[in-house]
Design an enzyme around this catalytic site. Sequence first.
Site, PDB file in Angstrom:
ATOM      1  N   MET A  87      -9.654  -5.223  -7.085  1.00 40.33           N
ATOM      2  CA  MET A  87     -10.130  -5.740  -5.795  1.00 40.33           C
ATOM      3  C   MET A  87     -11.503  -6.371  -5.960  1.00 40.33           C
ATOM      4  O   MET A  87     -12.340  -5.868  -6.717  1.00 40.33           O
ATOM      5  CB  MET A  87     -10.197  -4.600  -4.773  1.00 40.33           C
ATOM      6  CG  MET A  87      -8.904  -3.842  -4.603  1.00 40.33           C
ATOM      7  SD  MET A  87      -9.060  -2.545  -3.343  1.00 40.33           S
ATOM      8  CE  MET A  87      -7.490  -1.696  -3.554  1.00 40.33           C
ATOM      9  N   MET A 140       3.835  -4.848   0.285  1.00 35.42           N
ATOM     10  CA  MET A 140       2.727  -3.988   0.703  1.00 35.42           C
ATOM     11  C   MET A 140       3.124  -3.263   1.992  1.00 35.42           C
ATOM     12  O   MET A 140       3.480  -3.900   2.977  1.00 35.42           O
ATOM     13  CB  MET A 140       1.460  -4.821   0.939  1.00 35.42           C
ATOM     14  CG  MET A 140       0.863  -5.437  -0.314  1.00 35.42           C
ATOM     15  SD  MET A 140       0.357  -4.217  -1.547  1.00 35.42           S
ATOM     16  CE  MET A 140      -0.839  -3.235  -0.610  1.00 35.42           C
ATOM     17  N   HIS A 143      -0.209   2.014 -12.157  1.00 38.11           N
ATOM     18  CA  HIS A 143      -0.541   0.921 -11.253  1.00 38.11           C
ATOM     19  C   HIS A 143      -2.058   0.825 -11.142  1.00 38.11           C
ATOM     20  O   HIS A 143      -2.734   1.819 -10.869  1.00 38.11           O
ATOM     21  CB  HIS A 143       0.078   1.177  -9.874  1.00 38.11           C
ATOM     22  CG  HIS A 143      -0.074   0.040  -8.926  1.00 38.11           C
ATOM     23  ND1 HIS A 143       0.770  -1.045  -8.931  1.00 38.11           N
ATOM     24  CD2 HIS A 143      -0.976  -0.182  -7.942  1.00 38.11           C
ATOM     25  CE1 HIS A 143       0.407  -1.888  -7.974  1.00 38.11           C
ATOM     26  NE2 HIS A 143      -0.658  -1.388  -7.369  1.00 38.11           N
ATOM     27  N   SER A 197      -0.976   5.226  -8.810  1.00 35.83           N
ATOM     28  CA  SER A 197      -2.069   4.271  -8.684  1.00 35.83           C
ATOM     29  C   SER A 197      -3.391   4.949  -8.999  1.00 35.83           C
ATOM     30  O   SER A 197      -3.811   5.864  -8.282  1.00 35.83           O
ATOM     31  CB  SER A 197      -2.115   3.699  -7.268  1.00 35.83           C
ATOM     32  OG  SER A 197      -3.284   2.930  -7.081  1.00 35.83           O
ATOM     33  N   ASP A 253       4.146  -0.642  -2.323  1.00 38.22           N
ATOM     34  CA  ASP A 253       2.785  -0.175  -2.559  1.00 38.22           C
ATOM     35  C   ASP A 253       2.095   0.135  -1.243  1.00 38.22           C
ATOM     36  O   ASP A 253       1.862  -0.759  -0.436  1.00 38.22           O
ATOM     37  CB  ASP A 253       2.019  -1.261  -3.323  1.00 38.22           C
ATOM     38  CG  ASP A 253       0.607  -0.839  -3.701  1.00 38.22           C
ATOM     39  OD1 ASP A 253       0.221   0.307  -3.429  1.00 38.22           O
ATOM     40  OD2 ASP A 253      -0.108  -1.681  -4.282  1.00 38.22           O
ATOM     41  N   HIS A 301      -2.375  -5.164 -10.518  1.00 39.68           N
ATOM     42  CA  HIS A 301      -2.173  -5.812  -9.218  1.00 39.68           C
ATOM     43  C   HIS A 301      -3.485  -6.482  -8.798  1.00 39.68           C
ATOM     44  O   HIS A 301      -4.447  -5.812  -8.442  1.00 39.68           O
ATOM     45  CB  HIS A 301      -1.750  -4.736  -8.206  1.00 39.68           C
ATOM     46  CG  HIS A 301      -1.487  -5.248  -6.834  1.00 39.68           C
ATOM     47  ND1 HIS A 301      -1.133  -4.415  -5.793  1.00 39.68           N
ATOM     48  CD2 HIS A 301      -1.506  -6.499  -6.299  1.00 39.68           C
ATOM     49  CE1 HIS A 301      -0.965  -5.121  -4.694  1.00 39.68           C
ATOM     50  NE2 HIS A 301      -1.189  -6.385  -4.975  1.00 39.68           N
ATOM     51  N   MET A 341      -5.664  -8.081  -6.343  1.00 36.46           N
ATOM     52  CA  MET A 341      -5.943  -8.303  -4.920  1.00 36.46           C
ATOM     53  C   MET A 341      -7.257  -9.079  -4.843  1.00 36.46           C
ATOM     54  O   MET A 341      -8.264  -8.582  -4.348  1.00 36.46           O
ATOM     55  CB  MET A 341      -6.066  -6.973  -4.182  1.00 36.46           C
ATOM     56  CG  MET A 341      -4.842  -6.092  -4.254  1.00 36.46           C
ATOM     57  SD  MET A 341      -5.106  -4.570  -3.294  1.00 36.46           S
ATOM     58  CE  MET A 341      -3.582  -3.694  -3.639  1.00 36.46           C
ATOM     59  N   ASP A 380      -5.077  -1.287  -9.299  1.00 32.09           N
ATOM     60  CA  ASP A 380      -5.471  -2.234  -8.251  1.00 32.09           C
ATOM     61  C   ASP A 380      -6.816  -2.865  -8.585  1.00 32.09           C
ATOM     62  O   ASP A 380      -7.815  -2.165  -8.761  1.00 32.09           O
ATOM     63  CB  ASP A 380      -5.563  -1.523  -6.902  1.00 32.09           C
ATOM     64  CG  ASP A 380      -4.200  -1.123  -6.364  1.00 32.09           C
ATOM     65  OD1 ASP A 380      -3.297  -1.966  -6.379  1.00 32.09           O
ATOM     66  OD2 ASP A 380      -4.042   0.033  -5.931  1.00 32.09           O
TER      67      ASP A 380
END
Length: 218
Positions: free
Chosen positions: A36, A136, A32, A7, A174, A65, A67, A34
């Site tokens: 956000m 998660m 990966h 990540s 994750d 991903h 979020m 993230d």
Amino acid sequence: MIRIAPSILSADFLRLGQEIRATEEAGADMLHIDIMDGHFVPNITIGPFIVKAIKGATKLPLDVHLMIDEPDRYLKDFITAGADYLTVHVEASVHLHRTICWIKDSGAKAGVSLNPATSIWTLDNILSEIDIAIVMSVNPGFGGQEFIPGAINKIKELKKIIKERSLNTLIEVDGGVTPDNAKAVADAGADILVMGSAFFNSTDYKTLTKNLKQLLNG
């Protein structure tokens, strides 16, 4: 084969290009990323522009991903930027089936993520449609958190359902995955292990990846 997905949230962003190359050379299977928004989770990270730059810097598949609240507003942006896998949260998606269909029709693999307190049964009517289910194992928003032990049973239960229905859905885990718990996570049924701090805080990415793959895949 268990896949390793470092990540980049835990990478050194001042050296992001070098970090990506080192990750690829180490033998990682995917990256990966993230995303956000400061609303769905209490942190803000990056947007499509950076994803596009990462896409141009690596041959590894990008596991993006989301979020974020209202993910439908940004699906096209992240697919255009280069997401190979695009995951939304069941808690943030009002019309989940439509969202998943749109992602797949756009040529990307579709995933759904579950927060620690969310039941696997929220996936009951969508499991056959998705490529990845993310469990998660920390509360999302920040890297470096400790693995929540209860995630192990959640992974086992989800794996059982996938096998009973003869599905090809992969389980991704994750949050808080380390060399110390990776075997237990994989044995529970995980197919993809996201590693942030444990990967990027190591002194030798290549040795870490090699040892993990030997441990997990024999």
